[in-house]
Design a protein around this motif. Structure first.
Motif, PDB file in Angstrom:
ATOM      1  N   ALA A  51     -29.445  16.463 -20.287  1.00  0.00           N
ATOM      2  CA  ALA A  51     -28.545  15.303 -20.199  1.00  0.00           C
ATOM      3  C   ALA A  51     -27.237  15.702 -19.517  1.00  0.00           C
ATOM      4  CB  ALA A  51     -28.270  14.759 -21.600  1.00  0.00           C
ATOM      5  N   ARG A  52     -26.760  16.887 -19.828  1.00  0.00           N
ATOM      6  CA  ARG A  52     -25.510  17.336 -19.212  1.00  0.00           C
ATOM      7  C   ARG A  52     -25.687  17.586 -17.717  1.00  0.00           C
ATOM      8  NH1 ARG A  52     -22.153  20.934 -23.690  1.00  0.00           N
ATOM      9  NH2 ARG A  52     -22.492  19.463 -25.399  1.00  0.00           N
ATOM     10  N   TYR A  53     -26.888  17.994 -17.319  1.00  0.00           N
ATOM     11  CA  TYR A  53     -27.165  18.142 -15.886  1.00  0.00           C
ATOM     12  C   TYR A  53     -27.168  16.769 -15.216  1.00  0.00           C
ATOM     13  CZ  TYR A  53     -29.580  19.146 -11.516  1.00  0.00           C
ATOM     14  OH  TYR A  53     -29.911  19.221 -10.185  1.00  0.00           O
ATOM     15  N   PHE A  59     -24.769  22.302 -14.141  1.00  0.00           N
ATOM     16  CA  PHE A  59     -25.421  22.496 -12.856  1.00  0.00           C
ATOM     17  C   PHE A  59     -26.528  23.542 -13.060  1.00  0.00           C
ATOM     18  CE2 PHE A  59     -21.236  20.846 -12.404  1.00  0.00           C
ATOM     19  CZ  PHE A  59     -21.362  19.863 -11.440  1.00  0.00           C
ATOM     20  N   ILE A  60     -27.148  23.965 -11.975  1.00  0.00           N
ATOM     21  CA  ILE A  60     -28.283  24.881 -12.137  1.00  0.00           C
ATOM     22  C   ILE A  60     -27.873  26.180 -12.857  1.00  0.00           C
ATOM     23  CG2 ILE A  60     -30.097  26.176 -10.937  1.00  0.00           C
ATOM     24  CD1 ILE A  60     -30.521  23.194 -10.730  1.00  0.00           C
ATOM     25  N   PRO A  61     -26.759  26.825 -12.498  1.00  0.00           N
ATOM     26  CA  PRO A  61     -26.418  28.068 -13.223  1.00  0.00           C
ATOM     27  C   PRO A  61     -26.235  27.851 -14.722  1.00  0.00           C
ATOM     28  CG  PRO A  61     -25.157  27.945 -11.191  1.00  0.00           C
ATOM     29  CD  PRO A  61     -25.835  26.611 -11.357  1.00  0.00           C
ATOM     30  N   GLU A  62     -25.644  26.711 -15.108  1.00  0.00           N
ATOM     31  CA  GLU A  62     -25.437  26.448 -16.529  1.00  0.00           C
ATOM     32  C   GLU A  62     -26.777  26.218 -17.228  1.00  0.00           C
ATOM     33  OE1 GLU A  62     -23.678  25.037 -14.084  1.00  0.00           O
ATOM     34  OE2 GLU A  62     -21.782  26.091 -14.425  1.00  0.00           O
ATOM     35  N   MET A  63     -27.701  25.535 -16.533  1.00  0.00           N
ATOM     36  CA  MET A  63     -29.027  25.324 -17.120  1.00  0.00           C
ATOM     37  C   MET A  63     -29.755  26.655 -17.299  1.00  0.00           C
ATOM     38  SD  MET A  63     -30.334  21.875 -15.210  1.00  0.00           S
ATOM     39  CE  MET A  63     -31.799  21.741 -16.179  1.00  0.00           C
TER      40      MET A  63
ATOM     41  N   MET B 204     -26.555  21.521  -7.099  1.00  0.00           N
ATOM     42  CA  MET B 204     -26.978  22.881  -7.463  1.00  0.00           C
ATOM     43  C   MET B 204     -25.912  23.601  -8.280  1.00  0.00           C
ATOM     44  SD  MET B 204     -30.018  23.409  -6.089  1.00  0.00           S
ATOM     45  CE  MET B 204     -30.278  25.159  -5.818  1.00  0.00           C
ATOM     46  N   ILE B 205     -24.700  23.693  -7.721  1.00  0.00           N
ATOM     47  CA  ILE B 205     -23.630  24.438  -8.417  1.00  0.00           C
ATOM     48  C   ILE B 205     -22.432  23.518  -8.626  1.00  0.00           C
ATOM     49  CG2 ILE B 205     -24.377  26.666  -7.506  1.00  0.00           C
ATOM     50  CD1 ILE B 205     -21.957  26.501  -5.549  1.00  0.00           C
ATOM     51  N   SER B 206     -21.581  23.893  -9.541  1.00  0.00           N
ATOM     52  CA  SER B 206     -20.428  23.059  -9.870  1.00  0.00           C
ATOM     53  C   SER B 206     -19.413  23.101  -8.726  1.00  0.00           C
ATOM     54  CB  SER B 206     -19.766  23.560 -11.153  1.00  0.00           C
ATOM     55  OG  SER B 206     -19.136  24.806 -10.913  1.00  0.00           O
ATOM     56  N   PRO B 207     -18.599  22.053  -8.626  1.00  0.00           N
ATOM     57  CA  PRO B 207     -17.531  22.076  -7.621  1.00  0.00           C
ATOM     58  C   PRO B 207     -16.631  23.306  -7.760  1.00  0.00           C
ATOM     59  CG  PRO B 207     -17.799  19.861  -8.466  1.00  0.00           C
ATOM     60  CD  PRO B 207     -18.677  20.748  -9.309  1.00  0.00           C
ATOM     61  N   ASP B 208     -16.384  23.745  -8.985  1.00  0.00           N
ATOM     62  CA  ASP B 208     -15.543  24.935  -9.178  1.00  0.00           C
ATOM     63  C   ASP B 208     -16.207  26.179  -8.579  1.00  0.00           C
ATOM     64  OD1 ASP B 208     -13.577  23.505 -10.403  1.00  0.00           O
ATOM     65  OD2 ASP B 208     -14.168  24.039 -12.441  1.00  0.00           O
TER      66      ASP B 208
END
Lengths: 212, 340
Positions: A51-53, A59-63, B204-208
């Motif tokens: 849900a947070r994605y 984002f992908i790294p957090e997942m 894919m990746i966060s803005p930060d």
């Protein structure tokens, strides 16, 4: 025990692998949680990460960080869950289909299946049709589990089914597709034998199709 | 006005006769136009160039995207690549297991090192084949994308938390690769460069993370290459959260994908940079009806045509499975509704 399980869920959502492993150890030491309770919290954590994605918070790294928290916890939990398993029910080949690198859901399912007594051959992510077919042939698998996070992977799923059919293997293996966005209609369109959206439904459909 | 004049008038901030139409037709779609499979063109570089030229002639759009061979670009850094049938090429072996491997990368020292082994032959062939009135865009990966390629996307994405310094060092190590390939493409005579930075997308990746790891390398390579040829910065999927940053890289054109609201993008950065996009390559061109394609083009024109600074395009590579009639419809609608 309830607090430990809830904190375990939060650690996975936060992607804190050390904490999730410590809490998994606490769950094992207390010895009270059932397999279903553990899988419920894993599924809830996975759902929240997804849900947070979707809302742009993750984002992908957090997942993937959360996936690692699950993997580390499952290393601790697998022997505990295995003691509470159903009887060995079959051989499974599983992977995330080509064009998709989502790992978190698949890894939880793989751990849950192993802990439940299945022999699971995990092919990883972005798996080609050929790899799936070869591994099914090599292992004489009872079940082929295709993880696909979104419905955009439909061509890859159709390709695998078509390859099984063209090689005369479709009758030898039951095929299950799974992912958060899967539905009965989607499964019917692809031509799989079953579908699942989380840990519990995956275990249920596997048991159903292997007659366990 | 020919295609080249049209393209450069937009880059100069002028209003051309109509909006240029330059869809992202590359080695994934074009081979079937000459009746070949992607893996055939993977093995035969000139086949790929012939396919791209044939597609340009057949559909009549304004510019062609020239690439090194399908397998050559990842192979610039030594990554072995394979392709099956009409699938996209896959890197089958990544090179970076950890920090200790960075020094083993075969970073090309300069543009002459890129030209070895016939890697640039399809680009040279295309530049000569399409003629002076057409636009040839040379395509090169960003340092961030090269870094993801040599590390493997899964490990690269986990590095953001496991070992962020490895991400930074790897991207920095890949800057010379983008510069060498970019310069080599310019030396073959391409009119502009497309720097692809797909993995920097906010899908894919966060803005930060984008600002910390991808953006500085974009600024550096665009700073050096942009003085030699105009640069199109391609970031597919959702780039709306980083659009302001992209506009500050020095790129002449931002190539944006369908998840970005074109009207919002035009309002945000359209006065400072040319926008190129953003018809949905998969859902509309790949699977939509002819009416869907026309409706999408009409919307795009209503959102971004006014005042110039717009190039109609697909948001991303047109898939191999897209009906050819849909590409015809895109180009025809672009010419019809793009008139000034």
């Amino acid at each position: 025990m309830k607090d430990i399980l809830e904190n375990f869920e939060l650690a996975i959502i936060a992607g804190n692998a050390d904490t999730s492993a410590d809490l998994a150890d606490a769950i094992v030491r207390q010895g009270q949680a059932t397999a279903d309770e553990i899988f419920d919290h894993l599924a809830a954590a996975m759902k929240e990460v997804g849900a947070r994605y979707e809302t742009g918070e993750y984002f992908i790294p957090e997942m993937l960080r959360s996936a690692e928290a699950v993997e580390k916890a499952m290393t601790v939990l697998e022997p505990y869950l295995f003691e509470r398993r159903h009887e060995q029910a079959g051989i499974i080949v599983m992977g995330t289909v080509k064009g998709d690198i989502h790992n978190i859901g698949k890894n939880i399912i793989v751990s849950a299946l192993r802990a439940s007594g299945y022999e699971v051959h995990d092919l990883g992510v972005n798996v080609s049709t050929e790899k799936f077919i070869n591994k099914v042939k090599e292992t004489s698998a009872d079940l082929l589990l295709l993880s696909a996070f979104t419905t955009s992977t439909k061509p890859a799923l159709l390709d695998i089914i078509a390859a099984l059919e063209s090689r005369g293997m479709r009758g030898d293996v039951k095929v299950i597709s799974g992912g958060a966005s899967h539905s009965e209609d989607f499964a019917r369109e692809i031509g799989v034998d079953g579908f699942a959206t989380d840990v519990k439904s995956t275990l249920a459909v596997c048991r159903s199709l292997t007659g366990d | 006005m020919n295609s080249r004049e049209r393209f450069f008038s937009v880059l100069a901030g002028e209003i051309p006769d109509r909006v240029p139409v330059i869809p992202v037709v590359d080695g994934y779609f074009a081979p079937k136009i000459i009746g070949r499979d992607n893996d055939e063109c993977f093995l035969d570089r000139i086949c790929q160039a012939e396919a791209l030229a044939a597609s340009l002639a057949r559909f009549g759009y304004d510019g062609v995207i020239a690439e090194m061979g399908l397998g050559d670009e990842p192979n610039v850094l030594g990554c072995p690549v394979e392709v099956e049938g009409n699938d996209v090429p896959l890197v089958v072996e990544t090179l970076i297991g950890g920090r200790e491997d960075i020094g083993k990368l075969k970073i090309p020292a300069d543009s002459s090192a890129v030209a070895t082994g016939g890697k640039l032959e399809p680009v040279r062939w295309l530049v000569e084949a399409v003629g002076a009135g057409q636009v040839v865009l040379g395509s090169v990966r960003s340092p961030f994308e090269y870094a993801a390629t040599v590390r493997g996307l899964y490990d690269f994405m986990t590095d953001f938390y496991r070992d962020p310094e490895l991400v930074r060092d790897l991207v920095t190590a890949c800057i010379p690769a983008t510069l060498a390939v970019g310069k080599a493409l310019i030396e073959t005579g391409v009119d502009a460069l497309v720097i692809k930075d797909s993995f920097a997308s906010s899908s894919m990746i966060s803005p930060d993370h984008y600002r910390e790891f991808a953006w500085p390398a974009e600024v550096q390579v665009i700073g050096e290459l942009g003085g030699l040829a105009p640069v199109v910065l391609h970031i597919c999927r959702n780039s709306m959260p980083i659009l302001e940053d992209m506009a500050k890289t020095g790129a002449a054109v931002l190539e944006i994908d369908s998840p970005v609201d074109l009207a919002a993008a035009k309002a945000a950065v359209g006065s400072r940079v040319v926008l190129k996009g953003n018809i949905d390559a998969a859902a509309v061109i790949g699977k939509g009806s002819l009416d869907d394609v026309e409706a999408a083009v009409r919307y795009a024109m209503s959102a971004a045509k006014a005042g110039g600074g717009f190039i109609l395009s697909s948001g991303d590579s047109i898939p191999n499975t897209a009906p050819e009639n849909n590409l015809t419809a895109l180009v025809e609608a672009g010419k019809k509704y793009g008139k000034y």
